[in-house]
Scaffold this active site. Sequence first.
Site, PDB file in Angstrom:
ATOM      1  NE  ARG A 231      54.667  22.763  30.729  1.00 31.65           N
ATOM      2  CZ  ARG A 231      55.347  23.783  30.262  1.00 31.65           C
ATOM      3  NH1 ARG A 231      56.435  24.191  30.882  1.00 31.65           N
ATOM      4  NH2 ARG A 231      54.966  24.408  29.167  1.00 31.65           N
TER       5      ARG A 231
ATOM      6  CB  SER B  89      52.873  28.692  21.324  1.00 36.30           C
ATOM      7  OG  SER B  89      53.063  28.209  22.632  1.00 36.30           O
TER       8      SER B  89
ATOM      9  CG  ASP C  20      48.995  32.607  26.572  1.00 33.87           C
ATOM     10  OD1 ASP C  20      49.478  33.108  25.539  1.00 33.87           O
ATOM     11  OD2 ASP C  20      48.110  31.733  26.540  1.00 33.87           O
TER      12      ASP C  20
ATOM     13  CG  ASP D 268      51.853  22.423  29.154  1.00 35.56           C
ATOM     14  OD1 ASP D 268      52.337  21.282  29.275  1.00 35.56           O
ATOM     15  OD2 ASP D 268      52.389  23.321  28.485  1.00 35.56           O
TER      16      ASP D 268
END
Length: 400
Positions: free
Chosen positions: A92, A175, A12, A121
Amino acid sequence: MKVILAYSGGLDTSCILTWLQEKYNAEVITYCADVGQAEELDGIDAKALACGAKKSYVEDLTEEFAREYIFPMFQANAIYENMYLLGTSIARPLISKHLVEVAKKEGAEYICHGATGKGNDQIRFELSAYALNPAIKFIAPWRSSDWTFKSRTDLIQYAQERKIPVNVTAKKPYSMDRNLLHISFEGGVLEDPWVESPRECHVMTTPVEDAPNTPEYITISFEKGNPVALDGKALSPANMMRELNRLGGKHGIGRIDIVETRFTGMKDRGVYETPGGTILFHAHRAMESITMDREVMSARDSLIDKYANMVYNGFWFSPEREFLQAAITESQKNVTGDVRCKLYKGNCYIVGRRSPYTLYDPEVVTFEADDVYNQQDATGFIKLNALRLRIAANAKKPNA
């Protein structure tokens, strides 16, 4: 237009780096936080620059991650939906903090991330950043009307056309997200919750059927709820996690296959490997069992769901999480001592615990004769606790 791109080098963000330049003629500065991805960071700096980044940051945050994020969360025994140890979630806010700092340093108005519009996310990145810089702006390509890609397959084709180097193929579009606490697997065949995850999804853990046939014993030493030494050897927070990961992975500990509920409401299947974190979770609980007062533990445990939801949903920098953390830190002041664990075939067994602050008194609890406890005292204790039950029972009787 200057943009700080949260860059992993994966499919990505590799495509987004090129897309930002093509679509907006943007000056893109990539930021990659080393939170324990290991070999996945090899060459990422050169790759970003080769794909047009004006500058590339790769910053080692492993000690900060373990000390300021993983350890406080494990003091809370946070676990989401009784299964997930929050490996992706807790990284995160740390990444967001440093994205905001780099944006300020570089005079960038925008931060860009590759999180999809379906997932958690996007929320975690943006809530964290807004809490630290209310004026920051975001480019979220997967939510943008300018983004014409509909799937990972589309991105793979785009990468091939632009000659962007990526390690993902249409045949195996997993992923993966790895850090010092865990690795996650999503996508591909894993989107069918009935299909068993393939063997290649074992990265941090040995398949349990291949784990050693001999158990291994370790001793973890705690100070105020944080692990500080392993088998008598003092370790930094990050090195503690690395060594627990090695030991847990060797014995196949910490692998789960779950369906969880995203903050957006949809169900999602994930396979997680959290070897060191699983050992730490059980060892910390054992340390608390002999050092924490019953009512303090009950009050703290009542906060676990709320605290875990805050981490999962992106509210690490919220005032309510900081408020709970202060109470949790206070609850840990006597959680000091040693826990002995037996690692064997996917399990972490607690086989010993000791503490200078132990509340376990063998003279009181013994089944043998003692001079410190009068067993007759229990009669009144039982009768007082039974009083309301007896009154309720009498109230149910029909009138004579």
